[in-house]
Design an enzyme around this catalytic site. Structure first.
Site, PDB file in Angstrom:
ATOM      1  N   SER A 407       6.419   1.450   1.477  1.00 18.19           N
ATOM      2  CA  SER A 407       7.362   1.577   2.361  1.00 18.19           C
ATOM      3  C   SER A 407       8.072   2.026   2.550  1.00 18.19           C
ATOM      4  O   SER A 407       9.338   2.328   3.710  1.00 18.19           O
ATOM      5  CB  SER A 407       7.603  -0.424   3.079  1.00 18.19           C
ATOM      6  OG  SER A 407       7.767  -1.137   1.776  1.00 18.19           O
ATOM      7  N   HIS A 428      -0.001   2.569   5.508  1.00 20.34           N
ATOM      8  CA  HIS A 428       1.419   1.937   5.305  1.00 20.34           C
ATOM      9  C   HIS A 428       1.064   0.440   6.151  1.00 20.34           C
ATOM     10  O   HIS A 428       0.942   0.504   7.816  1.00 20.34           O
ATOM     11  CB  HIS A 428       2.647   1.988   5.969  1.00 20.34           C
ATOM     12  CG  HIS A 428       3.768   1.406   5.845  1.00 20.34           C
ATOM     13  ND1 HIS A 428       4.570   0.345   6.695  1.00 20.34           N
ATOM     14  CD2 HIS A 428       4.336   0.891   4.903  1.00 20.34           C
ATOM     15  CE1 HIS A 428       5.518  -0.182   6.271  1.00 20.34           C
ATOM     16  NE2 HIS A 428       5.126  -0.256   5.586  1.00 20.34           N
ATOM     17  N   GLU A 440       0.549   2.473   9.805  1.00 20.25           N
ATOM     18  CA  GLU A 440       1.061   3.784  10.258  1.00 20.25           C
ATOM     19  C   GLU A 440       0.560   4.686   9.023  1.00 20.25           C
ATOM     20  O   GLU A 440       0.210   4.311   7.563  1.00 20.25           O
ATOM     21  CB  GLU A 440       2.393   3.637   9.816  1.00 20.25           C
ATOM     22  CG  GLU A 440       3.908   2.590  10.775  1.00 20.25           C
ATOM     23  CD  GLU A 440       4.922   2.640  10.792  1.00 20.25           C
ATOM     24  OE1 GLU A 440       5.273   3.224  10.713  1.00 20.25           O
ATOM     25  OE2 GLU A 440       5.312   2.529   8.582  1.00 20.25           O
TER      26      GLU A 440
HETATM   27  P1  NAI Z   1       4.433  -7.796  -4.574  1.00 18.61           P
HETATM   28  O1  NAI Z   1       5.566  -7.740  -5.583  1.00 18.61           O
HETATM   29  O2  NAI Z   1       3.906  -9.098  -4.596  1.00 18.61           O
HETATM   30  O3  NAI Z   1       2.901  -7.414  -5.557  1.00 18.61           O
HETATM   31  C1  NAI Z   1       2.645  -6.705  -6.757  1.00 18.61           C
HETATM   32  C2  NAI Z   1       1.341  -6.719  -7.651  1.00 18.61           C
HETATM   33  O4  NAI Z   1       1.413  -5.170  -8.789  1.00 18.61           O
HETATM   34  C3  NAI Z   1       2.188  -7.752  -8.778  1.00 18.61           C
HETATM   35  O5  NAI Z   1       0.939  -8.498  -8.015  1.00 18.61           O
HETATM   36  C4  NAI Z   1       1.718  -6.770  -9.778  1.00 18.61           C
HETATM   37  O6  NAI Z   1       1.488  -7.845 -10.779  1.00 18.61           O
HETATM   38  C5  NAI Z   1       1.250  -5.837  -9.529  1.00 18.61           C
HETATM   39  N1  NAI Z   1       1.894  -4.481 -10.244  1.00 18.61           N
HETATM   40  C6  NAI Z   1       2.637  -3.934 -10.756  1.00 18.61           C
HETATM   41  N2  NAI Z   1       2.282  -3.357 -11.583  1.00 18.61           N
HETATM   42  C7  NAI Z   1       1.136  -3.033 -11.386  1.00 18.61           C
HETATM   43  C8  NAI Z   1       0.586  -1.821 -12.315  1.00 18.61           C
HETATM   44  N3  NAI Z   1       1.094  -0.624 -12.618  1.00 18.61           N
HETATM   45  N4  NAI Z   1      -0.965  -1.808 -12.316  1.00 18.61           N
HETATM   46  C9  NAI Z   1      -1.548  -3.107 -11.258  1.00 18.61           C
HETATM   47  N5  NAI Z   1      -0.950  -3.977 -11.180  1.00 18.61           N
HETATM   48  C10 NAI Z   1       0.674  -4.063 -10.654  1.00 18.61           C
HETATM   49  O7  NAI Z   1       4.616  -6.559  -4.013  1.00 18.61           O
HETATM   50  P2  NAI Z   1       3.894  -6.936  -2.543  1.00 18.61           P
HETATM   51  O8  NAI Z   1       5.138  -7.247  -1.359  1.00 18.61           O
HETATM   52  O9  NAI Z   1       2.323  -6.155  -2.015  1.00 18.61           O
HETATM   53  O10 NAI Z   1       4.235  -4.584  -2.253  1.00 18.61           O
HETATM   54  C11 NAI Z   1       3.259  -4.177  -2.434  1.00 18.61           C
HETATM   55  C12 NAI Z   1       3.285  -2.543  -2.126  1.00 18.61           C
HETATM   56  O11 NAI Z   1       3.538  -2.994   0.099  1.00 18.61           O
HETATM   57  C13 NAI Z   1       5.089  -2.387  -1.622  1.00 18.61           C
HETATM   58  O12 NAI Z   1       4.750  -0.358  -2.244  1.00 18.61           O
HETATM   59  C14 NAI Z   1       5.876  -1.976  -0.780  1.00 18.61           C
HETATM   60  O13 NAI Z   1       6.533  -1.697  -0.200  1.00 18.61           O
HETATM   61  C15 NAI Z   1       4.627  -2.636   0.392  1.00 18.61           C
HETATM   62  N6  NAI Z   1       4.841  -3.510   1.547  1.00 18.61           N
HETATM   63  C16 NAI Z   1       5.350  -4.542   1.507  1.00 18.61           C
HETATM   64  C17 NAI Z   1       5.054  -5.015   2.765  1.00 18.61           C
HETATM   65  C18 NAI Z   1       5.738  -6.914   2.525  1.00 18.61           C
HETATM   66  O14 NAI Z   1       5.888  -6.998   3.454  1.00 18.61           O
HETATM   67  N7  NAI Z   1       5.677  -7.210   1.302  1.00 18.61           N
HETATM   68  C19 NAI Z   1       4.656  -4.341   4.180  1.00 18.61           C
HETATM   69  C20 NAI Z   1       4.751  -3.159   3.554  1.00 18.61           C
HETATM   70  C21 NAI Z   1       4.089  -2.976   2.067  1.00 18.61           C
END
Ligand code: NAI
Length: 675
Positions: A407, A428, A440
């Protein structure tokens, strides 16, 4: 006849509709007038009956041709059109022989009203069949006597429920409700319709107990109770249509009143804007459908809040999905969540099993080498993502599309780790994925056209609305929303009650207040997005936000943020004194509008409608206003930029009008242009 075909065999007439030049049947004025002509001809003939059907694979009739609404500006003219439709359907209902309609696929709005005027309704029994009266979602109500024909057929409460929510029902539910007489497999559809005509059973009526709420002494009470329910969801000033439906029902108003009422609603602001929002959504879908996505197998990396839901949603929509994360425990949690979601949505055990078979937890990442699309949704850290994309590019198939759900990280930064940066696009999604309609489609400086086309098509296949945006801080939606959220926190810092702040936003028409929203999203996430936007956009991050996050007060997920929450996670709204004499709404909304104009000026999107689509479908921005740009159009740019000057003098330079306000070309509505 351009659209209808008539066959008469053995004194049984069949009218088949296949609207020329369109993939779905819509009831335009031309289609209706041809229908009227045919009915006039048939009236005098010695027939046993009439079958009406569609020969389009996409379904029966998807409703009125909404594009025609925009050309009508006079309530009298709108009422006249409704009267004309009522006459045609009245002619159908009064034919000297029985009529049966054979329904498959969409049977919505005017299409269902046509069906209601037939003696019998037979529907194809499959999940693609959907019947409903969605008019209320466009700020109107049925206008071809549907408000009158539906209640006796399914009962008053069921009829009101269908008209007030605009929801559509499956063939089976329609059968249960009595909306259709019979549901049969495809191959029996016409035969079943002919049989109904032969047997000449009396046409259906709901049993007396379902019609009881419509008894005269009960009506006012029922109408009052229903109005109270409606008021929880829709403000009567912003959304008059549901209240009109109740009023027409309570007064047992006839066809003339129905026509006059729809005439007024159709040309009023709410309906105009809801139609605008609907049409730009349709336009995004149409653009997305122009090209094939060529995707069957999706690999998602990162099974956190977003990744798990993206994988779940894609499997629900029919894609084979592998989901990768670092530990089996994280994947087990995601799998459990997906299973619960499928059970809730699909109900049928076999369908749930099939969806689960498409959803593969994949800790080793085997799915990567087979995938047509790889979506990265790991932690928001540049180096971690770059590292991941290096591996992905080595192992994925050469034609696989690569996507990131980041994001805040510019696509160009991530693309540096790739040999072929043209393959990388931003997809996105918004949280929660299953609810938010927008996605997006982020274009980095090097993103290729083919990648964009496939990403859009994939978005549509997921039943989401794909909106093209340029890779830039916060993209479109978060960027426009952030100043609004920050202004809310600033006001809280100044000591204005959060209750008043949220109330003002809701009264304006937002689905929830900014402070509630910050709590729901998570204060830590808000802080990190705010910090990320602070530099490039010159946004000042309120001290209060950083302090709360430091104390571990993260919002709803930590059981407390600006608000407190009870054990069930319900928000406890504190009492508030009299509202202060401060232009709360103005401060919130003008910052949002100012940022919207800045986005247009910078070419984050190139079309005012794109801003409207992003904000309405991505955040729920007051749909009755049609989106920020439509709202600006209704108030006039000059007035708003003057108000911004005034606020800038009083509250600081963050309100200084963006230079875009003086560039009239930005506000012109043209065909969709791409960033
Ligand atoms: P989160 O922290 O809930 O999940 C991230 C996951 O990725 C974790 O389960 C972690 O174990 C895993 N992970 C980290 N490194 C890894 C790797 N090298 N290989 C495999 N798995 C790995 O994060 P969230 O909130 O789901 O965000 C993920 C992405 O989505 C980010 O880029 C964020 O900016 C984007 N995003 C988040 C939104 C939100 O409301 N939380 C909305 C839109 C986009």
């Amino acid at each position: 006849m351009n659209h209808w075909k008539l066959d008469i065999v053995d004194e049984l007439a069949t009218l088949s509709l296949d609207v020329a030049g369109q993939s779905a049947n819509l009831l335009s004025q031309e289609v209706l007038s041809e229908f009227d002509q045919l009915l006039r001809d048939l009236e005098g003939q010695p027939l046993r009956g009439l079958i009406i059907r569609s020969t389009k694979p996409s379904g029966f009739i998807a409703g009125a041709d909404v594009r025609e609404f925009e050309r009508i500006s006079d309530p009298a003219r709108a009422a006249e059109l409704a009267r004309a439709g009522q006459l045609v359907f009245g002619r159908l209902a009064r034919l000297p022989f029985p009529s049966a309609v054979a329904i498959h696929g969409f049977c919505l709005g005017g299409g269902l009203e046509l069906a209601l005027a037939c003696t019998y309704r037979i529907a194809r029994d499959d999940p693609g069949t959907r019947l409903g009266l969605p008019e209320v979602r466009l700020g109107i109500h049925p206008g071809f006597a549907g408000t009158l024909r539906l209640p006796p057929l399914v009962g008053d409460l069921a009829a009101l429920d269908l008209m007030l929510t605009g929801r559509s029902v499956s063939a089976r539910e329609a059968r249960r409700l009595g909306l259709v007489d019979e549901i049969v497999p495809e191959r029996h559809l016409l035969r079943a319709a002919a049989q109904f005509l032969r047997r000449r059973r009396p046409s259906r009526r709901a049993p007396w107990w379902r019609r009881a709420p419509g008894w005269a002494p009960l009506r006012p009470l029922v109408a009052r109770l229903m109005a109270r329910q409606v008021a929880k969801k829709a403000n009567s000033e912003h959304y008059p249509a549901p209240y009109r439906i109740l009023e027409l029902w309570r007064q047992r108003a006839g066809e003339e009143r129905e026509a006059l009422s729809i005439g007024e609603l159709l040309v009023a602001r709410t309906s105009r804007n809801l139609v605008h929002v609907f049409l730009i959504g349709e336009e995004l879908k149409r653009e997305g459908r122009k090209h094939p996505h060529g995707i069957e197998q999706v690999h998602v990396v990162g099974a956190g809040v977003m990744g798990a839901d993206i994988a779940m949603w894609a499997a629900y929509k029919g894609f084979r999905v592998s989901l990768q994360d670092r530990t089996p425990e994280i994947l087990a949690r995601a799998t459990k969540r997906a299973h619960e979601f499928f059970k809730k949505q699909l109900k049928d055990a076999r369908a749930v099993q099939e969806a689960m078979d498409r959803f593969m937890p994949d800790v080793e990442g085997h799915g990567l080498a087979r995938a047509d699309l790889v979506i990265e949704a790991i932690v928001e850290k540049v180096e971690a993502k770059r590292e991941l994309f290096r591996t992905v590019e080595q192992r994925a198939r050469p034609q696989a599309l690569l996507a990131t759900n980041t994001s805040s990280i510019p696509l160009e930064t991530l693309a540096e780790s790739l040999k072929d940066p043209a393959r990388l696009v931003g997809l996105h999604f918004f949280n929660p994925v299953a609810k938010m309609q927008l996605v997006e489609i982020v274009r980095g400086a090097q993103t290729g056209e083919e990648a964009l086309r496939r990403a859009r098509a994939f978005g549509v296949a997921l039943d989401r609305l794909p909106l093209d945006v340029k890779s830039s801080p916060g993209f479109l939606v978060n960027r426009i929303l952030m100043p609004y959220l920050i202004e809310a926190v600033k006001m809280a810092e100044e000591g204005i009650s959060i209750v008043h702040i949220d109330r003002a936003a809701r009264a304006f028409g937002m689905p929830m207040g900014p402070i509630e929203l910050a709590d729901a999203v998570g204060l830590d996430i808000c802080l990190s997005v705010a910090q990320m936007l602070a530099g490039p956009l010159g946004i000042e991050v309120p001290q209060r936000l950083a302090e709360l996050v430091e104390q571990g007060v993260l919002g709803k997920k930590s059981n407390g943020g600006f608000y407190k929450y009870d054990a069930k996670g319900r928000l406890k709204r504190p009492r508030a004194d009299k509202a202060p004499e401060i232009p709360i709404t103005e401060r919130l909304i003008l910052r949002l509008l100012n940022e919207a104009v800045a986005c247009l000026r910078e070419g984050v999107v190139t079309e005012p409608s794109a801003v409207d689509a992003g904000m309405v479908y991505g955040t729920g921005f007051a749909p009755y206003l049609g989106g920020p740009m439509r709202y600006i159009e209704s108030l006039g740019e000059t007035g708003i930029s003057h108000s911004l000057y005034r606020l800038a003098q009083e509250y600081g330079k963050r309100f200084a009008p963006d230079p875009g306000w003086t560039q009239p070309e930005l506000f012109l509505r043209t065909a969709v242009r791409r960033p």
